[in-house]
Design a protein around this motif. Sequence first.
Motif, short mmCIF file in Angstrom:
data_model
loop_
_atom_site.label_atom_id
_atom_site.label_comp_id
_atom_site.label_asym_id
_atom_site.label_seq_id
_atom_site.Cartn_x
_atom_site.Cartn_y
_atom_site.Cartn_z
N ARG A 196 22.84 33.39 68.07
CA ARG A 196 22.76 33.27 66.61
C ARG A 196 23.75 34.21 65.92
NH1 ARG A 196 17.70 31.14 64.52
NH2 ARG A 196 19.09 30.79 62.78
N ILE A 197 24.66 34.80 66.73
CA ILE A 197 25.69 35.70 66.19
C ILE A 197 27.05 35.06 66.39
CG2 ILE A 197 26.79 37.97 66.38
CD1 ILE A 197 24.12 39.06 67.45
N VAL A 198 27.81 34.99 65.33
CA VAL A 198 29.19 34.50 65.39
C VAL A 198 30.11 35.67 65.07
CG1 VAL A 198 30.89 32.93 64.38
CG2 VAL A 198 28.53 32.18 64.69
N SER A 199 31.14 35.85 65.88
CA SER A 199 32.12 36.90 65.66
C SER A 199 33.50 36.28 65.50
CB SER A 199 32.14 37.87 66.84
OG SER A 199 30.88 38.48 67.00
N GLN A 200 34.22 36.72 64.49
CA GLN A 200 35.56 36.19 64.24
C GLN A 200 36.45 37.31 63.72
OE1 GLN A 200 35.80 33.20 61.16
NE2 GLN A 200 37.86 32.60 61.75
N THR A 201 37.67 37.36 64.23
CA THR A 201 38.68 38.27 63.71
C THR A 201 39.79 37.41 63.11
OG1 THR A 201 38.18 39.91 65.40
CG2 THR A 201 40.29 40.13 64.26
N VAL A 202 40.15 37.73 61.88
CA VAL A 202 41.20 36.99 61.18
C VAL A 202 42.32 37.96 60.81
CG1 VAL A 202 39.59 35.26 60.29
CG2 VAL A 202 40.07 37.29 58.92
N PRO A 203 43.51 37.45 60.57
CA PRO A 203 44.60 38.32 60.14
C PRO A 203 44.29 38.92 58.77
CG PRO A 203 45.44 36.15 60.79
CD PRO A 203 43.95 36.06 60.74
N GLY A 204 44.76 40.11 58.55
CA GLY A 204 44.60 40.72 57.24
C GLY A 204 43.83 42.01 57.29
N GLY A 205 43.73 42.61 56.13
CA GLY A 205 43.07 43.89 56.00
C GLY A 205 41.71 43.79 55.33
N ILE A 235 40.44 44.33 52.13
CA ILE A 235 40.28 43.55 50.90
C ILE A 235 40.62 42.08 51.14
CG2 ILE A 235 41.06 43.27 48.51
CD1 ILE A 235 39.34 45.76 49.00
N GLY A 236 41.56 41.83 52.04
CA GLY A 236 41.96 40.46 52.34
C GLY A 236 40.84 39.60 52.89
N THR A 283 42.45 33.84 53.97
CA THR A 283 41.07 33.92 54.43
C THR A 283 40.17 33.04 53.57
OG1 THR A 283 41.48 36.16 55.17
CG2 THR A 283 39.20 35.49 55.03
N LEU A 284 40.39 33.07 52.26
CA LEU A 284 39.58 32.22 51.37
C LEU A 284 39.77 30.75 51.70
CD1 LEU A 284 40.08 34.05 47.96
CD2 LEU A 284 37.98 33.95 49.34
N ARG A 285 40.98 30.36 52.02
CA ARG A 285 41.28 28.96 52.31
C ARG A 285 40.88 28.57 53.73
NH1 ARG A 285 46.94 28.80 52.37
NH2 ARG A 285 46.71 29.22 54.57
N SER A 335 39.07 30.54 56.29
CA SER A 335 37.87 31.04 56.96
C SER A 335 36.58 30.81 56.18
CB SER A 335 38.01 32.55 57.24
OG SER A 335 39.10 32.78 58.10
N TRP A 336 36.60 31.12 54.91
CA TRP A 336 35.35 31.06 54.15
C TRP A 336 34.72 29.68 54.03
CZ3 TRP A 336 31.98 34.66 53.53
CH2 TRP A 336 32.39 35.98 53.67
N PRO A 337 35.47 28.60 53.96
CA PRO A 337 34.80 27.29 53.95
C PRO A 337 33.93 27.07 55.19
CG PRO A 337 37.02 27.05 53.14
CD PRO A 337 36.92 28.45 53.69
N GLY A 338 34.46 27.45 56.35
CA GLY A 338 33.69 27.31 57.59
C GLY A 338 32.49 28.25 57.62
N ILE A 339 32.67 29.44 57.09
CA ILE A 339 31.57 30.40 57.04
C ILE A 339 30.45 29.88 56.14
CG2 ILE A 339 30.89 32.72 56.30
CD1 ILE A 339 33.78 33.61 57.16
N THR A 340 30.82 29.32 55.00
CA THR A 340 29.79 28.80 54.10
C THR A 340 29.06 27.61 54.73
OG1 THR A 340 31.41 27.45 52.88
CG2 THR A 340 30.91 29.64 52.00
N ARG A 341 29.78 26.78 55.47
CA ARG A 341 29.11 25.68 56.18
C ARG A 341 28.15 26.24 57.23
NH1 ARG A 341 34.22 23.48 55.50
NH2 ARG A 341 34.90 24.08 57.60
N TRP A 342 28.57 27.29 57.93
CA TRP A 342 27.72 27.92 58.94
C TRP A 342 26.46 28.48 58.28
CZ3 TRP A 342 25.93 32.91 59.64
CH2 TRP A 342 25.32 33.18 60.86
N ILE A 343 26.62 29.16 57.16
CA ILE A 343 25.46 29.72 56.44
C ILE A 343 24.50 28.59 56.04
CG2 ILE A 343 24.72 30.85 54.29
CD1 ILE A 343 27.32 32.55 54.51
N ALA A 344 25.03 27.53 55.48
CA ALA A 344 24.19 26.41 55.05
C ALA A 344 23.44 25.79 56.23
CB ALA A 344 25.04 25.35 54.35
N ALA A 345 24.07 25.77 57.39
CA ALA A 345 23.43 25.17 58.56
C ALA A 345 22.32 26.04 59.14
CB ALA A 345 24.48 24.91 59.65
N GLN A 346 22.23 27.29 58.73
CA GLN A 346 21.21 28.20 59.26
C GLN A 346 19.85 27.99 58.62
OE1 GLN A 346 22.25 29.84 62.01
NE2 GLN A 346 24.10 28.73 61.44
#
Length: 74
Positions: free
Chosen positions: A39-48, A50-51, A58-60, A62-73
Motif C-alpha cells: 500500500r506504499i508507492v515510492s517515486q523519484t522525479v526530476p527536480g528540487g 519546490i518543484g 511534475t504538475l503535468r 506526476s500529479w495526475p497519476g498521484i491524484t488517480r492513485w489517491i482516488a482509487a484508495q
Amino acid sequence: ISLKAITCPVYLLAGGGDDITTPEQVLEAAPLLGTPKDRIVSQTVPGGHIGLFMGSHTLRDSWPGITRWIAAQS
C-alpha cells in the motif's frame, strides 16, 4: 508519536535534486510506517523541493497519476 501507527496508503514522492529533503530521506520512511508494503508507492522525479509541488513538469507528468492513485484508495 510512532510512525508505525500510520497504516493508511502512502505515496512517497521525492525530488531527485531536492537538497532540503533528499530522496533517501523520503523513501526511507517506508519501512518506518505501519502501512503494508503493498500500500506504499515510492517515486523519484526530476527536480528540487519546490518543484515537487509547483514545477510544471511534475504538475503535468506526476500529479495526475498521484491524484488517480489517491482516488482509487477510497
